[in-house]
Enzyme design. Sequence first.
Site, mmCIF file in Angstrom:
data_model
loop_
_atom_site.group_PDB
_atom_site.id
_atom_site.type_symbol
_atom_site.label_atom_id
_atom_site.label_comp_id
_atom_site.label_asym_id
_atom_site.label_seq_id
_atom_site.Cartn_x
_atom_site.Cartn_y
_atom_site.Cartn_z
ATOM 1 N N GLY A 1 -20.653 22.086 36.589
ATOM 2 C CA GLY A 1 -19.851 21.995 37.806
ATOM 3 C C GLY A 1 -20.334 22.931 38.896
ATOM 4 N N ARG B 1 -24.547 17.155 33.854
ATOM 5 C CA ARG B 1 -24.017 17.740 32.627
ATOM 6 C C ARG B 1 -24.772 17.292 31.377
ATOM 7 N NH1 ARG B 1 -19.326 20.506 33.564
ATOM 8 N NH2 ARG B 1 -18.234 20.056 35.516
ATOM 9 N N ASP C 1 -21.492 28.723 30.370
ATOM 10 C CA ASP C 1 -21.776 29.119 29.000
ATOM 11 C C ASP C 1 -22.531 28.034 28.233
ATOM 12 O OD1 ASP C 1 -19.567 27.490 29.086
ATOM 13 O OD2 ASP C 1 -18.322 28.713 27.782
ATOM 14 N N ASP C 2 -22.128 26.781 28.377
ATOM 15 C CA ASP C 2 -22.828 25.715 27.668
ATOM 16 C C ASP C 2 -24.242 25.526 28.204
ATOM 17 O OD1 ASP C 2 -20.996 24.704 25.650
ATOM 18 O OD2 ASP C 2 -19.736 24.075 27.311
ATOM 19 N N LYS D 1 -23.189 31.192 36.017
ATOM 20 C CA LYS D 1 -22.379 30.464 36.992
ATOM 21 C C LYS D 1 -21.116 29.923 36.339
ATOM 22 C CE LYS D 1 -21.933 26.598 36.714
ATOM 23 N NZ LYS D 1 -21.798 25.176 36.394
ATOM 24 N N THR D 2 -19.976 30.172 36.909
ATOM 25 C CA THR D 2 -18.745 29.425 36.638
ATOM 26 C C THR D 2 -17.627 30.049 37.440
ATOM 27 O OG1 THR D 2 -17.045 28.796 35.043
ATOM 28 C CG2 THR D 2 -18.290 30.755 34.512
ATOM 29 N N ILE D 3 -16.888 29.224 38.167
ATOM 30 C CA ILE D 3 -15.768 29.773 38.918
ATOM 31 C C ILE D 3 -14.638 30.188 37.992
ATOM 32 C CG2 ILE D 3 -16.335 28.437 40.979
ATOM 33 C CD1 ILE D 3 -13.919 26.666 40.358
ATOM 34 N N ASP D 4 -14.671 29.724 36.737
ATOM 35 C CA ASP D 4 -13.607 30.081 35.792
ATOM 36 C C ASP D 4 -13.600 31.559 35.429
ATOM 37 O OD1 ASP D 4 -12.924 27.448 35.802
ATOM 38 O OD2 ASP D 4 -13.575 27.014 33.768
ATOM 39 N N GLU E 1 -4.914 26.050 34.251
ATOM 40 C CA GLU E 1 -5.211 24.676 33.836
ATOM 41 C C GLU E 1 -5.072 24.475 32.328
ATOM 42 O OE1 GLU E 1 -9.066 21.679 34.400
ATOM 43 O OE2 GLU E 1 -9.288 23.850 34.560
ATOM 44 N N GLY F 1 -9.379 26.664 35.249
ATOM 45 C CA GLY F 1 -9.527 27.590 34.135
ATOM 46 C C GLY F 1 -8.932 27.029 32.871
ATOM 47 N N ARG F 2 -9.700 26.195 32.179
ATOM 48 C CA ARG F 2 -9.182 25.603 30.952
ATOM 49 C C ARG F 2 -9.151 26.608 29.811
ATOM 50 N NH1 ARG F 2 -11.423 20.742 26.994
ATOM 51 N NH2 ARG F 2 -10.215 21.490 25.218
ATOM 52 N N LYS G 1 13.280 26.160 50.630
ATOM 53 C CA LYS G 1 13.958 25.102 49.877
ATOM 54 C C LYS G 1 13.127 24.509 48.746
ATOM 55 C CE LYS G 1 12.695 21.419 53.168
ATOM 56 N NZ LYS G 1 13.225 20.340 54.028
ATOM 57 N N TYR G 2 11.940 25.010 48.513
ATOM 58 C CA TYR G 2 11.104 24.438 47.456
ATOM 59 C C TYR G 2 10.567 25.504 46.507
ATOM 60 C CZ TYR G 2 10.850 20.037 50.072
ATOM 61 O OH TYR G 2 11.150 18.865 50.723
ATOM 62 N N ARG H 1 -14.792 24.777 44.763
ATOM 63 C CA ARG H 1 -16.079 24.764 44.065
ATOM 64 C C ARG H 1 -17.294 24.777 44.992
ATOM 65 N NH1 ARG H 1 -16.535 20.851 39.053
ATOM 66 N NH2 ARG H 1 -16.969 19.340 40.699
#
Length: 546
Positions: free
Chosen positions: A77, A141, A171-172, A198-201, A307, A247-248, A238-239, A423
């Site tokens: 990604g 990928r 990592d992969d 690299k990873t935004i996670d 996530e 981030g899984r 009101k919300y 991203r």
Amino acid sequence: MEKSALQIARAAYRPKLPAALVGGLALKEGAATESVADQAAIKELFPNTYGMPFVTFESANTPLQATANVGVILSGGQAPGGHNVIAGLFDGLKKLNPDNKLYGFLGGPSGLVDHKYIELTADIIDEYRNTGGFDIIGSGRTKLEEKAQFDSGIEICKQLGINAIVIIGGDDSNTNACVLAEYYLQKNCGIQVIGCPKTIDGDLKNAMIETSFGFDTACKVYAEMIGNIERDANSAKKYWHFIKLMGRSASHVTLECALQTHPNITLIGEEVEAKNQTLDEVVTYIAEAVAARAAKGLNFGTVLVPEGLIEFIPAIKRLIAELNDMLAANQAEFDTIAADDKIAYVVKHLTAENAALFESLPATVSRQLALERDPHGNVQVSLIETEQLLAEMVGKKLDAWKKEGKYVGKFATQHHFFGYEGRCAAPSNFDADYCYSLGFNAAMLIASGKTGYMSSVRNTTKPADQWLAGGIPITAMMNMEKRNGKMKPVIQKALVVLDGGPFKYFAANRAKWAAETDFVYPGPIQYFGPSEVCDQTTKTLALEHE
């Protein structure tokens, strides 16, 4: 292609480098390394690249020179700053020898296998400096796992005179880089392999990799949007806004955004798991905070949700693990089952405990758990609309409390998922500098004859000229994990540390943030102006290095 005024001004930015990379340099080797776990298994799988030392570059009088044609791959990604890694790599190679060439393999690792590439010249590189995205050569990928793929890579490298490959990924992807480095050493084909983190996670880090690139920019983008929502919530009053963040496997993005914006409620998956919390306990925690604010006339607020929260809940984690194993073993049969019958098939093949839990979940969640696998053979947790699930369950609990006289208030919700928005943003000054340094440093590792290393730039809470450049053997970060039902070597993910500085600071302040409206509105990323505004690191890095 027409450019905005910001793009034009941003193109003139000159990224800063660690002092050791500016002039001449020398390589200093440290102690031998071992993998973070499963040492015997990792050593057996990687006999040629296991146990190599940490390395650090130091300033020296003699400039490093080397002839090297290099291929570069963007994998996985997108993350802000990838173009600057390539720009730094290009400039580093040209510093070593103006005749050195850089080739970009198109569309990710498949470009290496399928021999699709372009030569990256100065004209191309200059168009992409300090820009977001991976569009310079594209990403993909494809996993590099098969001997035929490796051999195809050797063939194109020989044709182009390439003697090193840089893989920019998570990592992969960097696990693939390590496998490739091991194979090329075994074959003695003279092709080095270097990885870039690299990873935004934010889950690719350790003592030598303080942060993965893109994390800083993405979190600042998300924090800006969260701050905008908080301001809207505080205006409309009101919300309740339920916001799911990338981030899984780890909750770093959620924690960082909480530190930047002070939301009312933040769920950290690692804490949920450590406390062995059930889904109902998580829902009750949120509902109690909502009710407490309602009692003060505050019928609004913000909730941040990682996530991968569902997978951190122990009972559901056990369910997902069994689902992954069961479906990996029965995928061919499962694919033939009609869509309407898939849930019944799943229930039939689970243990009684997990079958009961599966059937107790809302229909939308049970359907999403039974969807197709992701590329690693796992349940696609990112497809589960956790933010809507929690809002729905909190609403039901509050309705029950209202009937019992335990709750007086209004509960209206809005739902958001911030993922792709961060991203490909134009990299912050930190990521622009950090990524450029990672790429430049990768060129120096190649010139030093290293392979199976990840480019490392440390001391990043200091000004860039004080950063430390070097490398860490990828095998030092690895352990064995189950993928597609089989144990495989992978880089160990870094989770939120519950006794670490960032979480401790959050835990000490969250009760106040829940009760009060103590929102912070960070605003957009600042690229021009005082250093204290434009060159900030993440709150996470600052608190980790206090």
